[in-house]
Design a protein around this motif. Structure first.
Motif, short mmCIF file in Angstrom:
data_model
loop_
_atom_site.label_atom_id
_atom_site.label_comp_id
_atom_site.label_asym_id
_atom_site.label_seq_id
_atom_site.Cartn_x
_atom_site.Cartn_y
_atom_site.Cartn_z
N GLY A 500 0.82 -1.20 0.00
CA GLY A 500 0.00 0.00 0.00
C GLY A 500 0.85 1.25 0.00
N GLY A 501 0.28 2.34 -0.50
CA GLY A 501 1.02 3.60 -0.52
C GLY A 501 0.34 4.60 -1.41
N ALA A 502 1.11 5.59 -1.85
CA ALA A 502 0.58 6.66 -2.69
C ALA A 502 1.27 6.61 -4.05
CB ALA A 502 0.81 8.02 -2.04
N GLN A 503 0.49 6.47 -5.10
CA GLN A 503 1.03 6.55 -6.45
C GLN A 503 1.68 7.91 -6.66
OE1 GLN A 503 0.30 4.78 -9.70
NE2 GLN A 503 -1.03 3.12 -9.03
N PRO A 504 2.63 8.06 -7.59
CA PRO A 504 3.21 9.37 -7.86
C PRO A 504 2.13 10.42 -8.13
CG PRO A 504 4.48 7.69 -8.98
CD PRO A 504 3.28 6.99 -8.39
N TYR A 505 2.20 11.54 -7.43
CA TYR A 505 1.19 12.58 -7.53
C TYR A 505 1.83 13.95 -7.45
CZ TYR A 505 1.70 13.01 -2.44
OH TYR A 505 2.22 13.20 -1.18
N SER A 506 1.10 14.97 -7.90
CA SER A 506 1.56 16.35 -7.84
C SER A 506 0.38 17.26 -7.53
CB SER A 506 2.20 16.77 -9.16
OG SER A 506 2.54 18.15 -9.15
N PHE A 507 0.61 18.22 -6.63
CA PHE A 507 -0.45 19.17 -6.28
C PHE A 507 -0.34 20.48 -7.06
CE2 PHE A 507 -0.82 17.20 -1.80
CZ PHE A 507 -1.67 16.22 -2.29
N ASN A 508 0.78 20.73 -7.73
CA ASN A 508 0.97 22.01 -8.41
C ASN A 508 1.23 21.85 -9.90
OD1 ASN A 508 3.46 20.83 -8.11
ND2 ASN A 508 4.53 22.71 -7.51
N ASN A 509 0.59 20.83 -10.50
CA ASN A 509 0.74 20.61 -11.95
C ASN A 509 -0.59 20.29 -12.60
OD1 ASN A 509 2.27 20.45 -14.34
ND2 ASN A 509 2.47 18.23 -14.15
N GLY A 510 -1.58 21.12 -12.28
CA GLY A 510 -2.90 20.98 -12.90
C GLY A 510 -3.76 19.88 -12.35
N ALA A 511 -3.52 19.48 -11.09
CA ALA A 511 -4.33 18.43 -10.49
C ALA A 511 -5.76 18.91 -10.29
CB ALA A 511 -3.74 18.00 -9.16
N ALA A 512 -6.72 18.00 -10.46
CA ALA A 512 -8.13 18.35 -10.28
C ALA A 512 -8.40 18.76 -8.85
CB ALA A 512 -9.01 17.17 -10.68
N SER A 513 -7.73 18.13 -7.91
CA SER A 513 -7.86 18.47 -6.49
C SER A 513 -6.63 17.95 -5.76
CB SER A 513 -9.13 17.89 -5.89
OG SER A 513 -9.10 16.47 -5.94
N ASN A 514 -6.44 18.39 -4.54
CA ASN A 514 -5.28 17.97 -3.77
C ASN A 514 -5.57 16.75 -2.92
OD1 ASN A 514 -3.82 20.06 -4.86
ND2 ASN A 514 -4.10 21.42 -3.10
N ASP A 515 -6.01 15.70 -3.59
CA ASP A 515 -6.28 14.43 -2.91
C ASP A 515 -5.20 13.42 -3.29
OD1 ASP A 515 -8.75 15.27 -1.72
OD2 ASP A 515 -9.67 15.09 -3.71
N ILE A 516 -4.70 12.69 -2.30
CA ILE A 516 -3.61 11.73 -2.54
C ILE A 516 -4.17 10.45 -3.17
CG2 ILE A 516 -1.81 10.34 -1.46
CD1 ILE A 516 -1.56 12.48 0.66
N PRO A 517 -3.61 10.02 -4.29
CA PRO A 517 -4.10 8.82 -4.98
C PRO A 517 -3.52 7.55 -4.35
CG PRO A 517 -2.32 9.78 -6.23
CD PRO A 517 -2.52 10.68 -5.05
N TYR A 518 -4.15 7.10 -3.28
CA TYR A 518 -3.67 5.90 -2.60
C TYR A 518 -3.90 4.65 -3.45
CZ TYR A 518 -3.45 8.82 1.60
OH TYR A 518 -3.15 9.80 2.50
N GLN A 519 -3.15 3.63 -3.13
CA GLN A 519 -3.36 2.31 -3.74
C GLN A 519 -3.08 1.24 -2.71
OE1 GLN A 519 -1.55 1.06 -7.59
NE2 GLN A 519 -0.83 -0.76 -6.47
N VAL A 520 -3.90 0.19 -2.70
CA VAL A 520 -3.68 -0.99 -1.87
C VAL A 520 -3.84 -2.22 -2.77
CG1 VAL A 520 -4.44 -2.34 0.10
CG2 VAL A 520 -4.55 0.17 0.19
N GLU A 521 -2.84 -3.08 -2.72
CA GLU A 521 -2.87 -4.30 -3.53
C GLU A 521 -2.64 -5.52 -2.65
OE1 GLU A 521 -0.27 -6.70 -6.94
OE2 GLU A 521 -0.04 -4.51 -6.74
N GLY A 522 -3.40 -6.56 -2.91
CA GLY A 522 -3.19 -7.85 -2.26
C GLY A 522 -3.15 -8.95 -3.31
N PHE A 523 -2.20 -9.85 -3.20
CA PHE A 523 -2.12 -10.95 -4.17
C PHE A 523 -1.60 -12.20 -3.46
CE2 PHE A 523 2.14 -9.17 -4.24
CZ PHE A 523 2.96 -10.29 -4.31
N TYR A 524 -1.85 -13.32 -4.07
CA TYR A 524 -1.35 -14.60 -3.56
C TYR A 524 -0.84 -15.42 -4.73
CZ TYR A 524 -1.08 -19.09 -1.12
OH TYR A 524 -0.64 -20.28 -0.57
#
Length: 564
Positions: A500-524
């Motif tokens: 889990g973590g935050a995908q590469p993101y930017s708040f000062n390059n035309g982002a729609a909003s300042n929300d962090i794009p988290y991701q969680v992955e589970g696999f077996y």
């Protein structure tokens, strides 16, 4: 039979010579003879013995052990001393019969225990030697007592001798067939086929089930035994669900087997690299398809797959620190070790690399040094035996129309949001994407900790400072993540992973909003056999496109990997 064998070993040097193996196996100490299998249990244990012998043959082959030529004096063995209990018998065998051989390093290894098959192999060697002496009119060297004892042993071990001779004949026939039909004396072929069924729930597009494939054939050639030339052919029809909530290109939904897709199963040469040692250092040269993660330590065990996506995590984000996705293509890299490793800090290394994605293009603004490139420097530290650390710096140049995390490919971003990837952005018309060139300076830290053989913890942080060549083109990007892997979970070779973590993101390059794009992955990853694995997994993406008003995206994948 055991008493007869022991008495024979004590009385006759010729019989003692029967313990000398064709492969160089030495005689056992007296205590080991009590372990010789009796005839009553031989049938029940024969399959076990055969399996053990096949394993020993494979181990000897892997270790590179070869039989030494006939010795002329027992003093040639560095590990045989005059005080040894069998010294006189060995000396007599060398002088009278000459059926003793050792190892290339001049050792005899006389303390190793032997099996009935090893004893039979030695007996067969001495029988051949006795026949040779008789044929050359030197039969007076062989006493009647020796011949009688050898005859009894030959009768006792007739089954083993027949088995060994039959096995040798079969091996000789098989070897002749392989030599006549071998592909190459320097090259071996490795293959991998990936079948993947994926579905995206919500997002853009949503509810699409796809069945995709990717096949790779890798020719690995070695000319010195220490170097390796990789020539990889790839065909596939893979492609991701790669747009964000606004419909702009995005690498957030990219999976590892999507990277570098050729489409329509067209065959392409997607990797041509050469690795070889230069003194203590290791050099890496990429003619095409080079990646930073091929030569630099990613410190993300069980999630990262050096073969690029057939194993490990399902998503590119969980696979490795995004800093390794900046640039790629053709170039050179060097790994230089340093440190003695006498204390808590074990031997470490420094890594330097340069990859250009337009190296083959002779036009203006392209080429090896004038086009897009990424130069990497990394310090690698090993602390104890269970901690690995790396500090990474990447400087890149990105021409018009490029993306930051593109792995040097033409398929756009392979990880991260649109705001983190778009270089030289046109603020007024963001759909146009990049309109100016940019340079980037990226800094990353990665670490891996293995508290036990059944638990691995790894993570990374990366910061990216982009300087555009147009007005208002500068921006910053961040990314971070951590994973926990449980190797051998449920079965040896299986892996349960959560990242889990935050995908590469930017708040000062035309982002729609300042929300962090988290991701969680589970696999077996379930290992069906040595060559087949099945990996079901789910990737959860809230705030896709850095927008918490977008629907949470779920991507379910069932990946099956065949390796051969």
């Amino acid at each position: 039979m055991s008493n007869l064998l022991w008495k024979s070993l004590i009385v006759s040097p010729a019989v003692l010579g029967a313990t000398i193996l064709v492969s160089g196996t030495a005689i056992a100490s007296p205590s080991s003879n009590a372990e010789v299998t009796t005839p009553e249990t031989e049938v029940a244990q024969q399959s076990v013995i055969l399996a053990q012998k096949l394993y020993q043959v494979q181990r000897y082959s892997n270790d590179g052990i070869q039989e030494q030529g006939q010795v002329t004096s027992v003093s040639q063995f560095s590990d045989v001393q005059p005080t040894d209990w069998a010294f006189q018998a060995l000396q007599s065998l060398v002088e009278r019969y000459g059926c003793i051989a050792g190892y290339p390093n001049g050792t005899y290894r006389g303390n190793r225990a032997l099996t009935r098959y090893e004893f039979a192999a030695g007996l067969n060697a001495c029988l051949d030697r006795v026949n040779e002496l008789i044929a050359t009119a030197t039969a007076d060297m062989v006493t009647h007592q020796d011949l009688a004892t050898l005859q009894r042993l030959q009768e006792e071990f007739s089954a083993e001798l027949a088995t060994l001779r039959g096995r040798v004949d079969a091996l000789e026939a098989r070897t002749a067939e392989l030599e006549a039909n071998q592909f190459s004396t320097t090259t071996k072929l490795q293959g991998e086929a990936v079948f993947a069924v994926s579905d995206s729930f919500n997002g853009n597009p949503a509810g699409k089930t796809v069945f995709q494939d990717r096949v790779r054939l890798n020719l690995q050639s070695s000319f010195t035994g220490r170097d390796i030339l990789n020539t990889r052919l790839t065909a596939g029809n893979t492609g991701g669900f790669g747009t964000d909530a606004t419909g702009l290109p995005s690498g957030e939904t990219t999976q590892t087997f999507d990277v570098g897709s050729t489409g329509d199963n067209n065959v392409v040469l997607d990797k041509l690299t050469y690795e070889a040692p230069i003194g203590p250092a290791q050099v890496y040269i990429a003619a095409t398809g080079g990646q930073h993660s091929h030569y630099a330590a990613t410190n993300n065990p069980y999630f990262f797959d050096k073969t690029d996506g057939g194993n490990g995590a399902l998503s590119t984000f969980s696979s490795e620190n995004p800093i390794y996705r900046i640039g790629g293509g053709s170039g050179i890299a060097l790994n230089v070790p340093f440190g003695q490793g006498g204390g808590i800090l074990k031997p470490s290394s420094i890594t330097l690399g340069y990859l250009a994605s337009e190296a083959e293009d002779p036009n203006a603004g392209a080429g090896l040094f004038n086009g897009d490139y990424a130069a990497l420097g990394q310090l690698n530290f090993n602390v104890g035996n269970r901690i690995a650390l790396a500090a990474t710096y990447v400087h890149g140049y990105h021409g018009v129309g490029g993306t930051l995390f593109d792995s040097g490919l033409d398929d756009g971003a392979v990880v991260g949001t649109n705001a983190a990837n778009t270089l030289g952005r046109n603020r007024a018309l963001p759909a146009l994407g990049s309109t100016n060139a940019s340079s980037s300076n990226s800094y990353g830290i990665s670490a891996a900790f293995r508290p036990s053989d059944r638990l691995s913890i790894s993570g990374f942080v990366s910061y990216h400072d982009i300087t555009g060549f147009g007005v208002g083109d500068d921006y910053e990007a961040w990314s971070y993540g951590m994973g926990v892997a449980l190797p051998d979970f449920g079965k040896r070779g299986n892996v349960l992973g959560i990242f889990g973590g935050a995908q590469p993101y930017s708040f000062n390059n035309g982002a729609a909003s300042n929300d962090i794009p988290y991701q969680v992955e589970g696999f077996y990853k379930y290992k069906v056999s040595e060559n087949i694995s099945v990996t079901p997994g789910v990737v959860w993406l809230p705030n896709i496109g850095q927008n918490n008003n977008s629907e949470d995206v779920f991507i379910g994948t069932l990946r099956t990997t065949f390796s051969f």
